[in-house]
Design a protein around this motif. Structure first.
Motif, short mmCIF file in Angstrom:
data_model
loop_
_atom_site.label_atom_id
_atom_site.label_comp_id
_atom_site.label_asym_id
_atom_site.label_seq_id
_atom_site.Cartn_x
_atom_site.Cartn_y
_atom_site.Cartn_z
N THR A 92 5.45 10.88 -9.03
CA THR A 92 5.66 9.74 -8.05
C THR A 92 5.79 10.54 -6.70
O THR A 92 5.62 9.88 -5.43
CB THR A 92 6.95 8.94 -8.40
OG1 THR A 92 8.23 9.96 -8.16
CG2 THR A 92 6.88 8.31 -9.68
N SER A 96 1.63 7.69 -3.45
CA SER A 96 2.44 6.99 -2.64
C SER A 96 1.99 5.39 -2.95
O SER A 96 2.80 4.35 -2.51
CB SER A 96 2.12 7.02 -1.24
OG SER A 96 0.38 6.85 -0.89
N GLN A 123 13.43 3.43 -8.06
CA GLN A 123 13.92 3.90 -6.82
C GLN A 123 12.99 4.97 -6.04
O GLN A 123 12.70 5.00 -5.06
CB GLN A 123 15.31 3.94 -6.77
CG GLN A 123 16.17 2.84 -7.26
CD GLN A 123 17.68 3.04 -7.59
OE1 GLN A 123 17.88 4.23 -7.61
NE2 GLN A 123 18.32 2.06 -7.84
N SER A 125 10.58 6.35 -6.61
CA SER A 125 8.94 6.02 -6.48
C SER A 125 8.67 5.01 -5.44
O SER A 125 7.30 4.84 -5.18
CB SER A 125 8.47 5.62 -7.91
OG SER A 125 8.74 4.22 -8.12
N GLY A 126 9.67 4.40 -4.83
CA GLY A 126 9.28 3.32 -3.82
C GLY A 126 8.73 2.07 -4.58
O GLY A 126 7.87 1.47 -4.03
N ARG A 128 7.18 1.97 -7.71
CA ARG A 128 5.71 2.03 -8.44
C ARG A 128 6.03 2.41 -10.03
O ARG A 128 5.19 3.15 -10.45
CB ARG A 128 5.05 2.98 -7.72
CG ARG A 128 4.62 2.57 -6.09
CD ARG A 128 3.67 3.83 -5.55
NE ARG A 128 4.68 5.07 -5.20
CZ ARG A 128 4.24 6.22 -5.88
NH1 ARG A 128 3.31 6.26 -6.43
NH2 ARG A 128 5.02 7.21 -5.56
N PRO A 216 13.49 -1.45 -6.71
CA PRO A 216 12.71 -2.16 -5.54
C PRO A 216 11.90 -3.11 -6.07
O PRO A 216 11.82 -4.40 -5.34
CB PRO A 216 12.08 -0.99 -5.00
CG PRO A 216 12.85 0.31 -5.36
CD PRO A 216 13.45 0.14 -6.58
N LYS A 429 2.38 -2.26 -1.56
CA LYS A 429 3.06 -0.83 -1.80
C LYS A 429 3.71 -0.66 -3.18
O LYS A 429 3.84 0.27 -3.77
CB LYS A 429 4.33 -0.78 -0.89
CG LYS A 429 4.01 -0.58 0.61
CD LYS A 429 4.98 -0.50 1.54
CE LYS A 429 4.85 -0.24 3.16
NZ LYS A 429 6.18 0.00 4.00
N HIS A 430 4.15 -1.99 -3.63
CA HIS A 430 4.75 -1.93 -5.04
C HIS A 430 3.56 -2.06 -6.02
O HIS A 430 2.51 -2.66 -5.88
CB HIS A 430 5.64 -2.93 -5.11
CG HIS A 430 6.93 -3.03 -4.33
ND1 HIS A 430 7.74 -3.84 -4.36
CD2 HIS A 430 7.31 -1.76 -3.65
CE1 HIS A 430 8.85 -3.42 -3.38
NE2 HIS A 430 8.61 -2.22 -3.08
#
Length: 438
Positions: A92, A96, A123, A125-126, A128, A216, A429-430
């Motif tokens: 991760t 991105s 968290q 990984s934003g 992912r 997230p 993003k997700h």
């Protein structure tokens, strides 16, 4: 051709030694502890706009062939293996957008520990991370965790249904907006938006809430590979993406239709779960080149029948070393492991000997045969999706090396993109949002 692109993912077999003893693997026997190959995989597949990488795993050394660990250790069959959570976390950090999906067995983790681990990965990984939810299949794995063996097949899924209830409750123990981080008032977290779970079920108990904070994505993406009737019901109830190993267009379509019926019965929309079929394409500069590579791969498979039986026995809990390989597998052989794998074997066998069956079983293709130039393979993938009405493909290529990655990233993917069959950039993003983008 389909009017919308389909999804692509990669099934990475294990998280340590890849394709030991094969060509184009360099010094993997000395460098396997270092994560660079896996980081290269993640970077390359993100450049290619894949949806996710699934990190397959097992937590034991095989001994399902001739009652010994010897063939597994000598040939590096699924051993050594590093913990997938560590490898996933590292992957991760060099990407991105692509989703990273480690495998964790419900038998090996208390639901609280699993929920906390996966939320933390989401968290860092934003948003992912995914979880390949498996119930386990090997008695040897169970023994490593102090159990006498695995529970009966369908009972494992009954337990897993409850396990998912616990995990979902824990992930939901933090409401959206619970973290305020208001420096003026001095309040970090709104106490009214964090709740105990107090789950007291037949198999699992937990108090909650999670102390790791919210994920997230709210909940991670759930991947599943339910092949048996009970496994399909579990996947239909919980999965966001399903890995399917069936052979042929009719079987692929039948699986998708069946799991969609189960989803509707659960009150879910079929479009909320992406069904991906396993493939192992063979690419060449020309059709002749690809066919030659296919012949070489088949010849190698014939030379390694015992190794392949050892690997197959590891997932089915069947010791093929006890049988005469030049006779058919006895009809009374059953499994408490992966039932669909044994079913696929019997469909392929049709009375043939074990040796003859394994010569073709899973050797050079998976759901459909894909062999040819990048453009020809891309065209065939589009035709298959149009016939099946499915959502995409999961690449299952055990001989992972930098050459393999280059052939897919720089050969097949551009051919697919030129035909409008896959994305050229991520929409969100997700991870879950990219899965649901089309």
């Amino acid at each position: 051709m389909p009017t919308k692109p389909f999804h692509l993912a990669w099934f990475l077999q294990g998280s340590s030694v890849q394709a030991w003893g094969e060509t184009w693997t360099g010094h993997i026997g000395q460098t396997w502890m270092k994560p660079e190959l896996f980081l290269n995989v993640a970077r390359a597949l993100e450049r290619a706009c894949f949806d996710y990488i699934l990190l397959e795993d097992s937590s034991y050394v095989g001994e399902s062939f001739a009652g010994s660990t010897e063939i597994y250790l000598r040939n590096g069959i699924a051993v050594p293996r590093q913990d997938p959570s560590v490898v996933a976390a590292l992957m991760t950090q060099v990407t991105s957008r692509i989703g990273i999906v480690p495998t964790f067995g419900t038998y090996a983790y208390h639901p609280y520990l699993l929920s906390r681990l996966v939320a933390t990965l989401d968290q860092v990984s934003g948003g992912r991370i995914g979880w390949n939810a498996v119930t386990g299949s090997s008695d040897f794995a169970a023994m490593n965790f102090g159990m006498p063996g695995m529970p009966e097949h369908d009972l494992r899924y009954d337990m897993a249904d409850e396990y998912m209830e616990v995990c979902n409750g824990l992930w939901d123990s933090w409401e959206p907006g619970a973290v305020i981080a208001d420096r003026k008032s001095g309040v970090l977290i709104d106490p009214t938006k964090v709740h105990a779970v107090n789950y007291n079920g037949k198999h699992y108990k937990t108090r909650g809430p999670l102390n790791s904070g919210p994920a997230p994505q709210g909940r991670p993406v759930i991947a599943q590979a339910g092949g048996s009737p009970r496994g399909r019901k579990f996947a239909a109830a919980h999965a966001d993406t399903i890995v399917v190993h069936v052979k042929g267009i009719e079987a692929m379509r039948a699986y998708r239709d069946d799991v969609h019926e189960h989803m509707i019965a659960c009150g879910r929309k079929p479009s909320d779960c992406k069904v991906l079929y396993l493939i192992n394409p063979i690419l060449g500069d020309t059709m002749q080149d690809a066919q030659e590579r296919k012949k070489r791969r088949a010849a190698i498979a014939m030379e390694r029948i015992e190794e392949r039986l050892a690997h197959f026995g590891k997932v089915t809990n069947i010791d093929f070393g006890k049988f005469d390989l030049d006779k058919p597998l006895p009809d009374d052989v059953t499994t408490n492991g992966h039932q669909q794998n044994l079913e696929q074997y019997r469909l392929m066998a049709k009375g043939r000997s074990i040796r003859e069956t394994m010569a073709s079983f899973n050797a050079v293709d998976l759901s459909v045969e894909l062999c040819g130039t990048p453009d020809a393979v891309a065209a065939r993938m589009g035709e298959v999706m149009q016939e099946v009405g499915g959502d995409g493909f999961l690449f299952s290529m055990p001989n992972v090396n930098r050459r393999t990655l280059a052939e897919i990233e720089d050969g097949l993917v551009p051919a697919l993109q030129d035909r409008g069959l896959m994305r050229t950039a991520y929409e969100h993003k997700h991870f879950r949002d990219n899965l649901l983008a089309y």
